[in-house]
Design a protein around this motif. Structure first.
Motif, PDB file in Angstrom:
ATOM      1  N   LYS B 137       5.416  -0.012  -0.027  1.00 25.82           N
ATOM      2  CA  LYS B 137       5.591   0.941   0.970  1.00 25.82           C
ATOM      3  C   LYS B 137       4.776   2.224   0.139  1.00 25.82           C
ATOM      4  O   LYS B 137       4.544   3.308   0.588  1.00 25.82           O
ATOM      5  N   THR B 138       5.111   2.712  -1.351  1.00 26.80           N
ATOM      6  CA  THR B 138       4.678   3.487  -1.784  1.00 26.80           C
ATOM      7  C   THR B 138       3.171   4.072  -1.766  1.00 26.80           C
ATOM      8  O   THR B 138       2.785   4.323  -2.184  1.00 26.80           O
ATOM      9  N   TYR B 139       2.852   2.557  -1.568  1.00 26.29           N
ATOM     10  CA  TYR B 139       1.182   2.683  -1.106  1.00 26.29           C
ATOM     11  C   TYR B 139       0.465   2.969  -0.772  1.00 26.29           C
ATOM     12  O   TYR B 139      -0.690   3.381  -0.226  1.00 26.29           O
ATOM     13  N   VAL B 140       0.807   2.769   0.649  1.00 21.61           N
ATOM     14  CA  VAL B 140       0.440   3.520   2.050  1.00 21.61           C
ATOM     15  C   VAL B 140       1.525   5.162   2.566  1.00 21.61           C
ATOM     16  O   VAL B 140       1.199   4.793   3.128  1.00 21.61           O
ATOM     17  N   GLN B 141       1.731   5.946   1.464  1.00 16.10           N
ATOM     18  CA  GLN B 141       2.296   7.047   0.954  1.00 16.10           C
ATOM     19  C   GLN B 141       1.325   8.320   1.165  1.00 16.10           C
ATOM     20  O   GLN B 141       0.641   7.687   0.170  1.00 16.10           O
ATOM     21  N   PRO B 142       1.296   9.050   1.683  1.00 18.06           N
ATOM     22  CA  PRO B 142       2.090   9.239   2.761  1.00 18.06           C
ATOM     23  C   PRO B 142       1.014   8.705   4.506  1.00 18.06           C
ATOM     24  O   PRO B 142       2.357   8.219   4.856  1.00 18.06           O
ATOM     25  N   PHE B 144      -1.216   5.319   5.713  1.00 14.48           N
ATOM     26  CA  PHE B 144      -1.360   3.888   5.369  1.00 14.48           C
ATOM     27  C   PHE B 144      -3.563   4.314   5.324  1.00 14.48           C
ATOM     28  O   PHE B 144      -3.861   3.634   4.241  1.00 14.48           O
ATOM     29  N   ILE B 145      -3.799   5.132   5.484  1.00 14.26           N
ATOM     30  CA  ILE B 145      -4.964   5.263   5.025  1.00 14.26           C
ATOM     31  C   ILE B 145      -5.715   5.837   3.090  1.00 14.26           C
ATOM     32  O   ILE B 145      -6.270   5.039   2.798  1.00 14.26           O
ATOM     33  N   MET B 146      -3.877   5.902   2.614  1.00 14.72           N
ATOM     34  CA  MET B 146      -4.275   6.399   1.267  1.00 14.72           C
ATOM     35  C   MET B 146      -3.821   5.071   0.266  1.00 14.72           C
ATOM     36  O   MET B 146      -4.078   5.213  -0.437  1.00 14.72           O
ATOM     37  N   LEU B 147      -4.072   4.099   1.364  1.00 15.79           N
ATOM     38  CA  LEU B 147      -3.365   2.893   0.769  1.00 15.79           C
ATOM     39  C   LEU B 147      -5.256   2.499  -1.000  1.00 15.79           C
ATOM     40  O   LEU B 147      -4.761   1.971  -1.666  1.00 15.79           O
ATOM     41  N   PRO B 148      -6.530   2.836  -0.336  1.00 17.06           N
ATOM     42  CA  PRO B 148      -7.817   2.201  -1.220  1.00 17.06           C
ATOM     43  C   PRO B 148      -7.675   3.333  -2.626  1.00 17.06           C
ATOM     44  O   PRO B 148      -7.824   2.633  -3.739  1.00 17.06           O
ATOM     45  N   PHE B 149      -7.526   4.467  -2.237  1.00 13.19           N
ATOM     46  CA  PHE B 149      -7.083   5.652  -2.798  1.00 13.19           C
ATOM     47  C   PHE B 149      -5.607   5.862  -3.951  1.00 13.19           C
ATOM     48  O   PHE B 149      -5.893   6.485  -5.229  1.00 13.19           O
ATOM     49  N   ASN B 150      -4.585   4.880  -3.829  1.00 18.17           N
ATOM     50  CA  ASN B 150      -3.623   4.637  -4.451  1.00 18.17           C
ATOM     51  C   ASN B 150      -4.205   3.220  -5.197  1.00 18.17           C
ATOM     52  O   ASN B 150      -3.529   3.956  -6.559  1.00 18.17           O
TER      53      ASN B 150
END
Lengths: 260, 232
Positions: B137-142, B144-150
């Motif tokens: 879940k920490t990958y889609v924080q804050p 879902f769009i942030m997933l690739p950046f994470n």
């Protein structure tokens, strides 16, 4: 400047081994020692706290005991003071009573001495008077004093009043048949028989006479039977003389006590 | 001129080769373990302790405190990993005072190995704290769009860790080597002193960043705990 993959893997393994070794020889023992020390310090602090509490409790108890002791001491002291006061009072009273008793004893002794001296003087006077009278009578007449005394006593018996005579006779009649005659000197037979004759004629009865020499009488004759006493002695005159002499002195003594 | 101690190989058999980096690392490991053993075998639990024990206790407690201040509530759980990173890098960098010594941290293989260790440790600690789903879940924080950046940040920060340490230490050694040929008397000493400071700072930075990454990965379980707590 490129990554050597074998070295990289080896270094990862090295790192993991080092981590395990340091955990085994460094972190665990050090943390254990720290924890133990902390628990020891906590235990010591707790112990100190409990000791402090105990000490405080003991202090309070001690203070309480001290106060109790003080009050008890004060009470005891007061009791002792009271007792000593009481004792003092008692002792003072006792001493006073003893002093009074001693004073009384002393007074009595003084009075007794006084009386004894007076008696002695009296006796001396009587003796002197008797001696003077005897000498005088002897000088004046040829009859000695004793004979004169017997004669006087016989005359006194003769001269008794009617009532006195009756009393004398009835008293002699009610008791034993013996009459005691005391005299300061030894009576001659004639004198003894004269007295017996006179008393028998008065009582109209034969009595047994017992004659006794009593130097205390100094001079004179005393007849006694059944509690009745008939006498003629110089001491009687001296007593009446003494009474006359003492009367003004007694009056003087009585006067201040009356005023009181 | 050797840029990396990897290049000096002592023994080779097939793909296995023992180079200076590995040898130096083993020596450092041996010294660290022996010193630790010598000091900790006679630990005292009294109030009076030996100087060495005091130094070690200060070190361990200092690291514990640092880990706790960054946000990891149970520092003892992470002390083995983060403490070892710090002690190893610091000892490795401070040993440049010995002449002829080449720190293993000036090899990119070593720094990459440490960075990969961190890269692996982050999900391990994250999953152990908040479970697989919680960690993912920490990958889609804050959002879902942030997933690739994470994911990119995860990879890039590992690379950054490796290159930062390598660059700093290697450059220090390189500068000393260059200065030795230009001005062999005073400057190399000054640069070594600077290298000591840099080395210590790098050790601190590396271990702090590792702690921060682990703390970020365990944030999910932490936020759950906070939500569960009743309002006072």
């Amino acid at each position: 400047m490129q990554i050597d993959w074998f070295t990289l893997v080896a270094q990862v393994i090295n790192f993991l081994v080092l981590m395990w070794l340091l955990r085994r020889y460094l972190y665990k023992p050090i943390l254990k020692a720290i924890d133990e020390r902390e628990s020891k310090i906590v235990a010591q602090l707790k112990d100190a706290e409990s000791k402090k509490k105990e000490a405080l409790k003991e202090r309070v108890e001690f203070n309480k005991k001290n106060e109790k002791f003080d009050s008890e001491r004060d009470e005891l002291m007061q009791k002792v003071i009271d007792e000593s006061k009481e004792q003092k009072k008692k002792l003072t009273e006792k001493a006073r009573l003893e002093a009074n008793a001693l004073k009384k004893k002393l007074d009595d002794e003084i009075l007794a001495n006084h009386a004894a001296q007076k008696n002695e003087i009296e006796e001396n006077i009587q003796r002197e008077v008797l001696e003077i009278a005897r000498k005088t009578l002897a000088d004046l007449s040829s009859v000695d004093l004793e004979k004169q005394m017997v004669r006087t006593f016989v005359a006194k018996v003769n001269q008794l009043g009617k009532e006195e005579k009756e009393k004398f006779v009835s008293t002699l009649a009610s008791g034993k048949d013996s009459i005691l005659v005391q005299s300061a000197f030894d009576l001659s037979k004639t004198e003894k028989s004269e007295i017996e004759k006179e008393v028998n004629s008065l009582t109209k009865k034969e009595y047994d006479f017992e004659f006794k020499v009593t130097p205390k009488l100094i001079s004179g004759i005393e007849l006694s039977a059944n509690g009745y006493k008939l006498s003629w002695t110089i001491s009687e005159y001296i007593h009446s003389f003494e009474n006359e002499l003492n009367a003004p002195i007694q009056d003087k003594k009585d006067q201040p006590s009356d005023k009181k | 001129m050797e840029l990396s101690p990897d290049e000096r190989v002592f023994w080779e058999y097939g793909f296995i080769h023992i180079n200076l980096t590995l040898v130096t690392t083993w020596v450092l490991m041996a010294v660290l373990v022996i010193v630790s053993y010598l000091i900790t075998r006679r630990l005292r639990t009294d109030i009076r302790i030996s100087r060495w024990q005091c130094i070690l206790e200060m070190l361990v407690l200092g690291m514990n405190k640092q880990i706790q201040e960054i946000g990891l509530e149970e520092p003892k759980k992470y002390l083995d990993f983060i403490g070892t990173i710090f002690i190893f890098i610091a000892f490795s960098n401070l040993s440049i005072v010995f002449p002829g010594y080449v720190p293993p941290t000036s090899s990119l293989s070593t720094t990459a190995a440490l960075a990969i260790s961190v890269f692996l440790a982050v999900p391990i600690f994250g999953i152990s704290e908040s479970g697989v789903i919680g960690y993912l879940k920490t990958y889609v924080q804050p959002t879902f769009i942030m997933l690739p950046f994470n994911i990119i940040s995860e990879l890039s920060r590992t690379l950054a860790l490796a290159v930062r340490l390598f660059g700093n230490i290697m450059s220090g050694g390189l500068i000393v080597a260059i200065l030795l040929s230009i001005a062999p008397l005073l400057f190399p000493i000054l640069m070594t002193v600077l290298g000591l400071i840099t080395g210590l700072i790098q050790a601190y930075i590396f271990s702090i960043l590792a702690t921060v990454y682990i703390a970020a990965a365990t944030q999910e379980s932490k936020s759950k705990k906070i939500k569960l707590k009743p309002k006072n």
